[in-house]
Design an enzyme around this catalytic site. Structure first.
Site, PDB file in Angstrom:
ATOM      1  N   GLU A  37      38.351  43.388 108.179  1.00  0.00           N
ATOM      2  CA  GLU A  37      37.129  42.633 108.400  1.00  0.00           C
ATOM      3  C   GLU A  37      37.021  42.210 109.857  1.00  0.00           C
ATOM      4  OE1 GLU A  37      38.097  39.520 109.392  1.00  0.00           O
ATOM      5  OE2 GLU A  37      40.146  39.951 108.775  1.00  0.00           O
ATOM      6  N   GLU A  41      41.234  42.614 110.864  1.00  0.00           N
ATOM      7  CA  GLU A  41      40.846  44.015 111.038  1.00  0.00           C
ATOM      8  C   GLU A  41      41.558  44.962 110.074  1.00  0.00           C
ATOM      9  OE1 GLU A  41      41.372  45.176 115.131  1.00  0.00           O
ATOM     10  OE2 GLU A  41      40.482  43.325 115.903  1.00  0.00           O
TER      11      GLU A  41
END
Length: 346
Positions: A170, A313
């Site tokens: 994310e 991430e």
């Protein structure tokens, strides 16, 4: 909300998989966690010879209205700036995807910026960020369903391309705030134990974050029961898309590598809706964010790594992939006692 058909993994093959693992030319149980991983993956795929074909990483971006309350050390423009950076190969997620051979798909689910000029970013924007949940729901039920469908469609696409293992990352400034509230409301763990520094808040910043989130939770508690799901009221578009991806991946019997605090909160939400989804999840990393280990404990999940990562991430999941790969190589490539003409020594 859409209905998923997620069943616990069929354990009929367990004895055959265990026999194959035990007959590899090694002392019984001597490869420890690799053996339990090989068992889990074999059961997910219902085979004695599992495969990690065409691994894929979904990088989902979205902004959060609660960022306006100063709960993050970074401003929201970092979200879109990093999304563009990812298209240039310059992020941590890019490096690890290259290292481990993952197909990276960068997806705008709700970034507060027009990214249509960047064709490498898949445009699935629900809105330009959520609303500030200090004053009301972050999204509407319709937006929740739209974001959920984004994750479903992404998994359908990569499955059709032959992907059998995925991880999800994310990019969304302030998304530790909704994650902390989901953790609190879904587990009953006190809110102060669910809140941490995020991307780098100091002690004063953490206190302010707690005060803001406490007020939001107090207002939510005054609503009539069942009037609005906490997933709708506090969630982020990228987080809801991650839930949709996890549930669809479990429905399709894909292996799901679960990353750090935020993705563990999404996994918690997915398992709250469909407990059997956890059978398809491998929890890869316990980071430094306060509360992460508590959430893993609640799920009875033992992470593969503890590296102190807090980048997000999906980087922790990508770093753990070689361990998962080793488990699959063990069961597929290691010789057995019969072929090697070695006396069993367990």
């Amino acid at each position: 909300m859409r209905t998923f058909h997620i069943t616990p993994v069929d354990v009929t093959l367990r004895p055959a998989i265990q026999q194959k693992i035990d007959n590899l030319n090694k002392p019984k149980g001597s490869l420890g966690r690799l053996e339990s991983l090989a068992m889990q993956i074999g059961l997910i795929q219902q085979t004695l010879s599992p495969s990690l074909a065409k691994p894929c990483h979904l990088l989902l971006g979205g902004d959060h209205g609660i960022e306006q309350e100063g709960v993050s050390v970074s401003p929201r423009e970092v979200t879109w700036q990093q999304m563009i950076n990812f298209t240039r190969g310059g992020g941590g997620v890019n490096m690890f995807c290259r290292q481990h051979g993952f197909n990276l798909k960068i997806v705008d689910v709700g970034v507060d910026y027009d990214l249509t000029a960047y064709p490498a970013i898949i445009n699935r924007k629900v809105a330009r960020g959520t609303q500030d949940f200090l004053y009301g729901p972050a999204m509407t039920p319709a937006q929740f369903n739209q974001a959920l469908q984004v994750g479903i469609d992404l998994v359908d696409d990569i499955h059709s391309e032959g992907c059998r293992i995925l991880c999800i990352g994310e990019m969304g400034i302030a998304n530790t705030s909704p994650s902390s509230i989901w953790m609190h409301l879904l587990t009953g763990i006190p809110l102060d134990e669910c809140i941490g520094a995020g991307a780098g808040l100091d002690n004063a910043g953490i206190r302010h974050k707690y005060e803001v989130l406490s007020k939001a939770v107090e207002k939510y508690a005054l609503l009539p029961p069942s009037s609005c799901s906490p997933l709708v009221y506090f969630g982020g578009f990228e987080m809801v898309a991650a839930i949709g991806a996890m549930l669809r991946a479990a429905e399709r019997h894909l292996i799901i590598l679960v990353d750090g605090f935020i993705m563990t909160a999404c996994a918690l939400a997915a398992c709250h809706l469909y407990p059997a989804a956890q059978d398809y999840m491998i929890f890869t990393h316990s980071g430094d964010e306060s509360g992460h280990q508590l959430m893993l404990n609640y799920l009875h999940a033992e992470p593969l790594l503890r590296l102190g990562l807090r980048l997000g991430e999906g980087t922790g999941a990508l770093c753990a992939f070689p361990i998962v790969d080793s488990a699959v190589r063990m069961i597929n490539e290691m010789n057995n006692f019969d072929n090697a003409n070695i006396t069993r020594y367990f």
